[in-house]
Enzyme design. Structure first.
Site, mmCIF file in Angstrom:
data_model
loop_
_atom_site.group_PDB
_atom_site.id
_atom_site.type_symbol
_atom_site.label_atom_id
_atom_site.label_comp_id
_atom_site.label_asym_id
_atom_site.label_seq_id
_atom_site.Cartn_x
_atom_site.Cartn_y
_atom_site.Cartn_z
ATOM 1 N N SER A 100 0.819 -1.201 0.000
ATOM 2 C CA SER A 100 0.000 0.000 0.000
ATOM 3 C C SER A 100 0.864 1.267 0.000
ATOM 4 C CB SER A 100 -0.966 -0.048 1.184
ATOM 5 O OG SER A 100 -1.969 0.913 1.024
ATOM 6 N N ASP A 244 -2.340 6.335 -4.052
ATOM 7 C CA ASP A 244 -1.231 5.603 -3.431
ATOM 8 C C ASP A 244 -0.818 4.451 -4.367
ATOM 9 O OD1 ASP A 244 -3.356 3.836 -2.906
ATOM 10 O OD2 ASP A 244 -2.537 3.250 -0.963
ATOM 11 N N ASP A 248 -5.929 2.472 -3.897
ATOM 12 C CA ASP A 248 -7.186 2.426 -3.134
ATOM 13 C C ASP A 248 -7.402 3.694 -2.311
ATOM 14 O OD1 ASP A 248 -5.202 1.857 -1.294
ATOM 15 O OD2 ASP A 248 -6.164 0.064 -0.484
#
Ligand code: MG
Length: 455
Positions: A100, A244, A248
């Site tokens: 992430s 990112d 998401d």
């Protein structure tokens, strides 16, 4: 298991620094455990653009094949795109290889359920038990899984967005918006500009190569968006968007080059959705009250879940929410799927701008804003962080409290949320009020209380 060092292991997967903890052996074990639990069947595998992603992918594929699972390999692909392929009935699950917004030396496995949502705690726990007990359903030599590449995931994701009843692509195309995109050399380098091209936008693309060499801290918070802000002004663009690395989370920059803060993304989209299709909303306990203001104006209710995407998703299913998400830029629109999806967020923001005829700074200026501060206190290694939060709760008994996730004390115009970390001796303190000084005072007041309790 002796080789699980320097790793953050949770029911949602495993995360670590490649070369210092996250090895191919670890990734393979988790894949073997996951495939044993979810299979036999076909598992979707997508990855963000990290330099270590290809190596981890081969380890994950080997693990899945060894327990008889076939693999659908999406290559470099966003988290929401991978979720949409996973939820197809012919697929038994999905794994996303992404850390992430963590820095580029990190990587991780995020484990999905067959419905394309993240695993519940119970399901994740079963997989962890298999990892710890080396409990794998290895297949016989002639029952190995096979790997197939799949190239249609991104166009399918974009088609689903354009098919949404609220999206009027013709209207948006007519506006000829100029958009600056910063995908930080992440997986957004493909899906975001392709979506914008379908919507007739002129795109200026910063850091477009999905090569995993993030030129800045990849978390899309205002402190990291200086280059995007400057480019929006320089190009006279209508909007700047930052995502990112696994796409998401979405943050917006106004046409004046002002970062609007990631909390504004969900607030903006919620306000639009509620004017078109009023209904109840689910957000996590730490999300800005801008969302409550939008719900108040629409006469609908806001439900708050524990922090964590799966907690929001489960509650949203229960109450049949029309819009949900997390304040950190995570827009979840159940009309397409209940997962954080930056491309959906971008399309809905453009629809809002096109329909209202207002610049993004005007939409931002129409609503009250708050100052949120996210702080934390590090406790001694052996401290009982949850016990400290419980003591604070006792001290505030009789006040207006929300206890869904730690302790949240609600005042007329402000709130403070105190939460113990599950993995570290840390207490998070998050507060929001209409003014900087008031929010700072709230944070200080509760940090002092924690220090008094812990001595
Ligand atoms: Mg992410």
């Amino acid at each position: 298991m002796s080789d699980l060092k320097n790793l953050m292991i949770s029911v949602s997967g495993v995360r670590g620094i490649v070369g210092d903890g996250l090895t191919p052996e670890v990734a393979m074990k988790f894949a073997q455990a996951y495939g044993s639990e979810m299979g036999p069947g076909t598992i979707v595998v997508g990855r963000d653009s990290r330099a270590t992603g290809e190596m981890i992918k081969y380890a994950v594929c080997a693990g899945l094949m060894s327990v008889g699972c076939n693999v659908v390999d999406l290559g470099i692909c966003s988290t929401p795109t991978t979720e949409l392929v996973t939820e197809k009935p012919e697929h038994a699950g999905g794994i996303i290889i992404t850390a992430s917004h963590n820095p580029r030396e990190w990587n991780a496995l995020k484990l999905l359920a067959a419905n394309g949502l993240f695993l519940t705690a119970e399901a994740g726990d079963k997989i962890l038990r298999r990892v710890n007990n080396n409990d794998f359903n290895f297949a016989a030599w002639d029952k190995m899984g096979k790997v197939n590449q799949y190239d249609a995931a991104v166009p399918e994701h974009i088609a689903k967005i354009l098919d949404l009843p609220l999206i009027d692509a013709q209207l948006i195309r007519g506006k000829k918006f100029k958009i600056v995109v910063d995908s930080c050399n992440g997986a957004g380098g493909t899906v975001v500009p392709q979506l914008l091209a379908e919507l007739g936008c002129e795109v200026v693309h910063l850091n477009p190569e999905p090569n995993g060499f993030f030129p800045r801290n990849p978390e899309p918070i205002p402190a990291n968006l200086g280059e995007l802000s400057a480019a929006v002004k320089q190009n006279g663009a209508d909007l700047g968007v930052a995502v990112d690395p696994d796409v998401d989370r979405l943050a917006l920059v106004s046409e004046k080059g002002e970062p609007l803060g990631e909390e504004y993304t969900l607030a903006c989209v919620t306000r639009y959705i509620l004017t078109k299709t009023p209904g109840d909303v689910v957000v996590n306990a730490s999300t800005s009250r801008m969302v409550d203001d939008a719900a108040g104006d629409a006469g609908v209710k806001v439900y708050r879940s524990k922090v964590g995407e799966i907690n929001v998703a489960v509650m949203a299913q229960e109450i049949d929410a029309v819009i949900c998400g997390e304040g950190n830029g995570g827009v979840m629109y159940p009309a397409i799927h209940i997962g954080r999806d930056a491309p959906v967020g971008i399309a809905l923001v453009l629809q809002y701008m096109a329909e209202s005829g207002a610049a993004i700074s005007e939409l931002y200026g129409q609503i009250p804003h708050y100052v949120m501060i996210k702080d934390k206190i590090e406790l001694p290694f052996d401290a009982d962080a949850k016990g400290v939060v419980k003591q604070l709760e006792t001290m505030h008994a009789g006040e207006n409290l929300d206890l869904i996730d730690g302790l949240k004390v609600l005042y007329d115009n402000s709130w403070v949320h105190i939460r113990a970390s599950n993995t570290e001796p840390i207490i998070r303190v998050i507060a929001e009020s209409p003014a900087q000084a008031e929010t700072e005072a709230l944070v200080e007041q509760f940090k002092t209380k924690v220090r008094e309790i812990t001595g």
